[in-house]
Write an enzyme that holds these catalytic residues in place. Structure first.
Site, PDB file in Angstrom:
ATOM      1  N   ARG A  19      48.798  14.421  56.013  1.00 11.34           N
ATOM      2  CA  ARG A  19      49.590  13.189  55.826  1.00 11.34           C
ATOM      3  C   ARG A  19      49.122  12.449  54.565  1.00 11.34           C
ATOM      4  NH1 ARG A  19      49.209   7.883  55.046  1.00 11.34           N
ATOM      5  NH2 ARG A  19      47.488   7.715  56.544  1.00 11.34           N
ATOM      6  N   ASP A  20      47.958  11.846  54.631  1.00 10.89           N
ATOM      7  CA  ASP A  20      47.482  11.064  53.478  1.00 10.89           C
ATOM      8  C   ASP A  20      47.251  11.985  52.282  1.00 10.89           C
ATOM      9  OD1 ASP A  20      46.831   8.688  52.303  1.00 10.89           O
ATOM     10  OD2 ASP A  20      45.174   8.221  53.633  1.00 10.89           O
ATOM     11  N   HIS A 220      39.486   4.383  58.794  1.00  6.91           N
ATOM     12  CA  HIS A 220      40.161   5.257  57.832  1.00  6.91           C
ATOM     13  C   HIS A 220      39.649   4.885  56.444  1.00  6.91           C
ATOM     14  CE1 HIS A 220      43.741   7.375  56.115  1.00  6.91           C
ATOM     15  NE2 HIS A 220      43.580   6.478  55.158  1.00  6.91           N
ATOM     16  N   HIS A 222      38.618   5.701  52.204  1.00 10.32           N
ATOM     17  CA  HIS A 222      38.778   6.432  50.947  1.00 10.32           C
ATOM     18  C   HIS A 222      37.453   6.377  50.202  1.00 10.32           C
ATOM     19  CE1 HIS A 222      43.215   7.216  50.775  1.00 10.32           C
ATOM     20  NE2 HIS A 222      43.113   6.458  51.857  1.00 10.32           N
ATOM     21  N   CYS A 253      47.167   6.635  48.727  1.00 10.43           N
ATOM     22  CA  CYS A 253      48.457   6.002  49.006  1.00 10.43           C
ATOM     23  C   CYS A 253      49.226   5.871  47.694  1.00 10.43           C
ATOM     24  CB  CYS A 253      48.211   4.632  49.629  1.00 10.43           C
ATOM     25  SG  CYS A 253      49.716   3.673  49.826  1.00 10.43           S
ATOM     26  N   ASN A 262      40.815  10.420  50.060  1.00  9.80           N
ATOM     27  CA  ASN A 262      40.178  10.059  51.321  1.00  9.80           C
ATOM     28  C   ASN A 262      38.738  10.572  51.331  1.00  9.80           C
ATOM     29  OD1 ASN A 262      43.177  10.303  52.033  1.00  9.80           O
ATOM     30  ND2 ASN A 262      42.288   9.321  53.805  1.00  9.80           N
TER      31      ASN A 262
HETATM   32  N1  COA Z   1      62.709   8.100  58.408  1.00  9.25           N
HETATM   33  C1  COA Z   1      63.696   8.661  57.665  1.00  9.25           C
HETATM   34  N2  COA Z   1      64.621   7.939  56.991  1.00  9.25           N
HETATM   35  C2  COA Z   1      64.539   6.609  57.086  1.00  9.25           C
HETATM   36  C3  COA Z   1      63.552   5.972  57.838  1.00  9.25           C
HETATM   37  C4  COA Z   1      62.598   6.781  58.519  1.00  9.25           C
HETATM   38  N3  COA Z   1      61.610   6.255  59.232  1.00  9.25           N
HETATM   39  N4  COA Z   1      63.706   4.654  57.741  1.00  9.25           N
HETATM   40  C5  COA Z   1      64.777   4.431  56.951  1.00  9.25           C
HETATM   41  N5  COA Z   1      65.266   5.612  56.556  1.00  9.25           N
HETATM   42  C6  COA Z   1      66.415   5.856  55.672  1.00  9.25           C
HETATM   43  C7  COA Z   1      67.618   5.014  56.057  1.00  9.25           C
HETATM   44  O1  COA Z   1      68.391   5.673  57.018  1.00  9.25           O
HETATM   45  C8  COA Z   1      68.334   4.877  54.719  1.00  9.25           C
HETATM   46  O2  COA Z   1      68.972   6.099  54.429  1.00  9.25           O
HETATM   47  P1  COA Z   1      70.388   6.107  53.671  1.00  9.25           P
HETATM   48  O3  COA Z   1      70.189   5.390  52.378  1.00  9.25           O
HETATM   49  O4  COA Z   1      70.667   7.557  53.504  1.00  9.25           O
HETATM   50  O5  COA Z   1      71.313   5.393  54.581  1.00  9.25           O
HETATM   51  C9  COA Z   1      67.168   4.765  53.733  1.00  9.25           C
HETATM   52  O6  COA Z   1      66.054   5.405  54.358  1.00  9.25           O
HETATM   53  C10 COA Z   1      66.825   3.331  53.392  1.00  9.25           C
HETATM   54  O7  COA Z   1      66.656   2.618  54.593  1.00  9.25           O
HETATM   55  P2  COA Z   1      66.154   1.110  54.651  1.00  9.25           P
HETATM   56  O8  COA Z   1      66.047   0.688  56.055  1.00  9.25           O
HETATM   57  O9  COA Z   1      66.990   0.276  53.700  1.00  9.25           O
HETATM   58  O10 COA Z   1      64.674   1.248  54.111  1.00  9.25           O
HETATM   59  P3  COA Z   1      64.022   0.785  52.746  1.00  9.25           P
HETATM   60  O11 COA Z   1      64.655   1.428  51.581  1.00  9.25           O
HETATM   61  O12 COA Z   1      63.888  -0.700  52.743  1.00  9.25           O
HETATM   62  O13 COA Z   1      62.570   1.446  52.939  1.00  9.25           O
HETATM   63  C11 COA Z   1      61.007   2.295  54.555  1.00  9.25           C
HETATM   64  C12 COA Z   1      61.773   1.094  54.042  1.00  9.25           C
HETATM   65  C13 COA Z   1      59.946   1.779  55.513  1.00  9.25           C
HETATM   66  C14 COA Z   1      61.938   3.248  55.252  1.00  9.25           C
HETATM   67  C15 COA Z   1      60.351   3.023  53.329  1.00  9.25           C
HETATM   68  O14 COA Z   1      59.756   2.102  52.484  1.00  9.25           O
HETATM   69  C16 COA Z   1      59.360   4.052  53.757  1.00  9.25           C
HETATM   70  O15 COA Z   1      59.716   5.056  54.357  1.00  9.25           O
HETATM   71  N6  COA Z   1      58.056   3.839  53.458  1.00  9.25           N
HETATM   72  C17 COA Z   1      57.021   4.741  53.839  1.00  9.25           C
HETATM   73  C18 COA Z   1      55.823   4.513  53.012  1.00  9.25           C
HETATM   74  C19 COA Z   1      54.695   5.450  53.333  1.00  9.25           C
HETATM   75  O16 COA Z   1      54.824   6.467  53.963  1.00  9.25           O
HETATM   76  N7  COA Z   1      53.519   5.088  52.847  1.00  9.25           N
HETATM   77  C20 COA Z   1      52.378   5.906  53.039  1.00  9.25           C
HETATM   78  C21 COA Z   1      51.126   5.184  52.893  1.00  9.25           C
HETATM   79  S1  COA Z   1      50.596   4.362  54.379  1.00  9.25           S
HETATM   80 ZN    ZN Z   2      44.686   6.378  53.340  1.00  6.36          ZN
END
Ligand code: COA
Ligand code: ZN
Length: 322
Positions: A19-20, A220, A222, A253, A262
């Site tokens: 994941r990370d 957790h 790094h 991240c 990490n």
């Molecule tokens: N899994 C898959 N797709 C997702 C989702 C999820 N958990 N959450 C939202 N989406 C999709 C939506 O369906 C939408 O798709 P579309 O444009 O095809 O309709 C798109 O993503 C945008 O959705 P929205 O609710 O507007 O989200 P956003 O653009 O504001 O982004 C997150 C918010 C949380 C979804 C996004 O920032 C994210 O996934 N972040 C993860 C960060 C991460 O993993 N960091 C790792 C370090 S801890």
């Molecule tokens: Zn981390």
């Protein structure tokens, strides 16, 4: 074993390379390569694994094949697989794939939360409430287990040092929201800036503040400043029972500028085995898995032990600790 220095006979190491680690590599890796690396980790004795994230593929393209990867390993009943979810949609997708341990992520600092999941901390807490409701409504055994990963619990790339009271301010409402759920709270040193005494302070203060039988604690870390192993050991001595680490030290991240990999699982294992702590991991095989992970293109690794000629590692340290 020295009972004065080691608080637990057995420590859970949570392997987070899939994941990370993988998320820190920009260009999507072939799914088969990810599966091969995960299998090597399992061959080294890993049983707790963060297998990936159910997140927007636009935010983290590397995680677009998470369903396929989970499908490959989900029937291995001896494994405890967790997946990161930032919202209810992610939780639904993970549960539908058979994941029984959701890892909900929210950062203590407002600016990192916005950078990471594009929402306020308050909005993340409402997402946590929706996920809790979803879990409480489930009759599936084992569905009521959650890990709450508190990003930037020590330092934020945008706001600097984080005081334990700021962690308390996010954790208190999160605990209110998750009543009735078995919860592991992970304090995350997202940037790797924490020092051992800060880690000790946060774990002991928060452990005193939140005494609750349904709670357990994880760290957790790094290794940006080389403090990863020391921080993990201080966490262990101040209440953590699970320690996250990533083979080869791969990780970071994408939304935390300046943070490196990490804490390497092999470095942490070396320290723990030196104290007679049982983890179930086999160091020589873990080093083989770490070598495979380090060979992935585009990754940033941060292992110390991998750089030591294998014949120089003392026998008693590399013996399996299972
Ligand atoms: N899994 C898959 N797709 C997702 C989702 C999820 N958990 N959450 C939202 N989406 C999709 C939506 O369906 C939408 O798709 P579309 O444009 O095809 O309709 C798109 O993503 C945008 O959705 P929205 O609710 O507007 O989200 P956003 O653009 O504001 O982004 C997150 C918010 C949380 C979804 C996004 O920032 C994210 O996934 N972040 C993860 C960060 C991460 O993993 N960091 C790792 C370090 S801890
Ligand atoms: Zn981390």
């Amino acid at each position: 074993m020295n009972a004065f220095t080691i608080p637990l006979e057995q420590v859970e190491i949570v392997e987070v390379a899939p994941r990370d680690g993988f998320q820190s590599i920009n260009d999507p890796l072939p799914t088969a390569d990810k599966i091969r690396c995960i299998q090597a980790l399992l061959d080294a004795g890993v049983t707790r694994l963060e297998i990936g994230s159910f997140v927007s593929p636009r935010a983290v393209p590397q995680m677009a094949d998470i369903g396929e990867i989970v499908a490959h390993f989900i029937n291995r009943s001896e494994l405890r697989l967790a997946a990161l979810v930032p919202n209810l949609k992610g939780a639904e997708l993970a549960l539908a794939c058979g994941i029984r341990e959701l890892m909900f992520v929210v950062s203590v600092s407002e600016s990192h939360n916005r950078s990471n999941v594009r929402q306020s901390v308050a909005d993340s807490l409402s997402n946590l409430a929706s996920i809790t409701e979803r879990l409480q409504a489930s009759d599936t055994p084992g569905d009521k287990r959650l890990r709450l990963s508190l990003g930037t619990s020590f330092d934020c790339p945008f706001e600097g040092r984080i005081d334990w009271r700021q962690v308390e301010a996010v954790l208190a409402p999160a605990l209110e929201t998750t009543q009735g759920i078995e919860l592991e709270v992970a304090l995350c040193d997202t940037t790797g800036h924490a020092t051992p005494y800060q880690v000790a302070e946060h774990f002991s203060r928060l452990g005193e503040r939140f005494r609750d039988a349904r709670l357990s604690w994880a760290f957790h870390g790094h290794d940006t400043y080389g403090m990863g192993v020391a921080n993990a050991l201080f966490a262990l001595h101040h209440g953590a029972t699970a320690l996250d680490a990533s083979a080869a030290g791969l990780g970071g991240c994408p939304f935390a500028p300046g943070a490196t990999g990490n804490t390497a699982t092999e470095d942490l294992l070396y320290a723990l085995q030196g104290g007679g702590v049982r983890t179930g991991l086999d160091l020589p095989r873990l080093l083989e898995a770490a070598d495979m992970i380090a060979a992935l293109p585009g990754g940033q690794t941060a292992s110390h032990l991998r750089n030591v000629p294998r014949e120089n590692v003392p026998r008693e340290k590399i013996m399996t600790s299972s």
